[in-house]
Scaffold this motif. Structure first.
Motif, short mmCIF file in Angstrom:
data_model
loop_
_atom_site.label_atom_id
_atom_site.label_comp_id
_atom_site.label_asym_id
_atom_site.label_seq_id
_atom_site.Cartn_x
_atom_site.Cartn_y
_atom_site.Cartn_z
N GLU A 22 0.84 -1.21 0.00
CA GLU A 22 0.00 0.00 0.00
C GLU A 22 0.87 1.26 0.00
O GLU A 22 0.64 2.19 -0.78
CB GLU A 22 -0.93 -0.01 1.21
CG GLU A 22 -1.85 1.21 1.23
CD GLU A 22 -2.72 1.24 2.48
OE1 GLU A 22 -2.87 0.21 3.15
OE2 GLU A 22 -3.23 2.33 2.77
N ALA A 23 1.89 1.28 0.86
CA ALA A 23 2.76 2.46 0.94
C ALA A 23 3.54 2.65 -0.36
O ALA A 23 3.70 3.78 -0.84
CB ALA A 23 3.73 2.31 2.11
N ALA A 24 3.98 1.54 -0.95
CA ALA A 24 4.76 1.65 -2.19
C ALA A 24 3.88 2.13 -3.35
O ALA A 24 4.31 2.95 -4.17
CB ALA A 24 5.39 0.29 -2.51
N ILE A 25 2.64 1.64 -3.39
CA ILE A 25 1.72 2.09 -4.45
C ILE A 25 1.38 3.56 -4.26
O ILE A 25 1.34 4.34 -5.21
CB ILE A 25 0.44 1.22 -4.45
CG1 ILE A 25 0.77 -0.21 -4.87
CG2 ILE A 25 -0.61 1.82 -5.38
CD1 ILE A 25 -0.35 -1.22 -4.63
N ARG A 26 1.17 3.94 -2.99
CA ARG A 26 0.86 5.35 -2.70
C ARG A 26 2.00 6.26 -3.19
O ARG A 26 1.76 7.32 -3.75
CB ARG A 26 0.64 5.54 -1.19
CG ARG A 26 0.56 6.99 -0.75
CD ARG A 26 0.28 7.10 0.74
NE ARG A 26 -1.06 6.63 1.03
CZ ARG A 26 -2.14 7.41 0.92
NH1 ARG A 26 -2.02 8.67 0.56
NH2 ARG A 26 -3.34 6.93 1.17
N GLU A 27 3.23 5.81 -2.99
CA GLU A 27 4.38 6.60 -3.42
C GLU A 27 4.38 6.77 -4.94
O GLU A 27 4.60 7.88 -5.46
CB GLU A 27 5.64 5.87 -2.96
CG GLU A 27 6.87 6.73 -2.89
CD GLU A 27 8.03 5.98 -2.22
OE1 GLU A 27 9.10 5.96 -2.83
OE2 GLU A 27 7.83 5.40 -1.13
N VAL A 28 4.11 5.70 -5.67
CA VAL A 28 4.06 5.77 -7.14
C VAL A 28 2.95 6.72 -7.59
O VAL A 28 3.14 7.58 -8.46
CB VAL A 28 3.83 4.36 -7.74
CG1 VAL A 28 3.49 4.45 -9.23
CG2 VAL A 28 5.07 3.49 -7.52
#
Ligand SMILES: [Fe+2]
Length: 174
Positions: A22-28
């Motif tokens: 979730e955090a990685a997708i949010r960053e993208v």
């Protein structure tokens, strides 16, 4: 390098493999919508309003356009969703099931540059802010089209099984 939705989708798929997906997708997503102009330029003005780019067991990636003066009927996803706005404002009125039907909790808007999260148990109606269509990337953390989920009749509040036919039939003018 010029923006492309294909590249964004592959970046999101890569991010989904991270330990904290979730955090990685949010960053993208946050990086992508920080500069909305290339996304707007890559979005045809005609054509489908809701485009499914990718779905597997862990991820569903959509591009969604909503129109002014049209209310999308209340529905659930049964998945956490990240909504990354890149034009206009996509306004979600959030509800929970109550003894007398749906109870309004709060209203949130994803404007260009915003990434908002709706929880797994969220139920929302969608309208747009201002007089222009809204554009956003929606990333669901699971297989959206594979799930049994409910829509809520705008007149009676009754829950009915989600289908694209019912979803279209329950849209209402604002
Ligand atoms: Fe939704």
């Amino acid at each position: 390098m010029a923006f492309s939705f294909d590249t964004l989708v592959s970046d999101i798929r890569q991010a989904a493999k991270a330990p904290d997906a979730e955090a990685a997708i949010r960053e993208v997503l946050t990086a992508a919508v920080a500069d909305p102009a290339p996304l707007i330029a890559a979005t045809p003005e005609d054509g489908e309003d809701e485009i499914l780019y990718f779905e597997d067991e862990t991820l569903s990636i959509w591009r969604c356009r909503f129109h002014p003066h049209e209310a999308i009927p209340a529905h659930e996803h049964k998945l956490k969703v990240l909504i990354a706005g890149y034009a206009g404002g996509e306004t979600s009125a959030l509800y929970r099931r109550g003894p007398g039907g749906l109870e309004h909790i709060e209203t949130v808007t994803a404007r260009a540059g915003d990434v908002i999260t709706l929880d797994r148990d969220a139920i929302h109606t969608v309208t747009t802010e201002g007089g222009a269509p809204s554009l956003a990337i929606h990333v669901y953390l699971g297989p959206l089209t594979a799930l049994q989920r409910d829509l809520f009749d705008p007149e009676t509040g009754a829950a009915v099984a989600f289908s694209m036919e019912s979803f279209e039939a329950m849209k209402r003018p604002v």
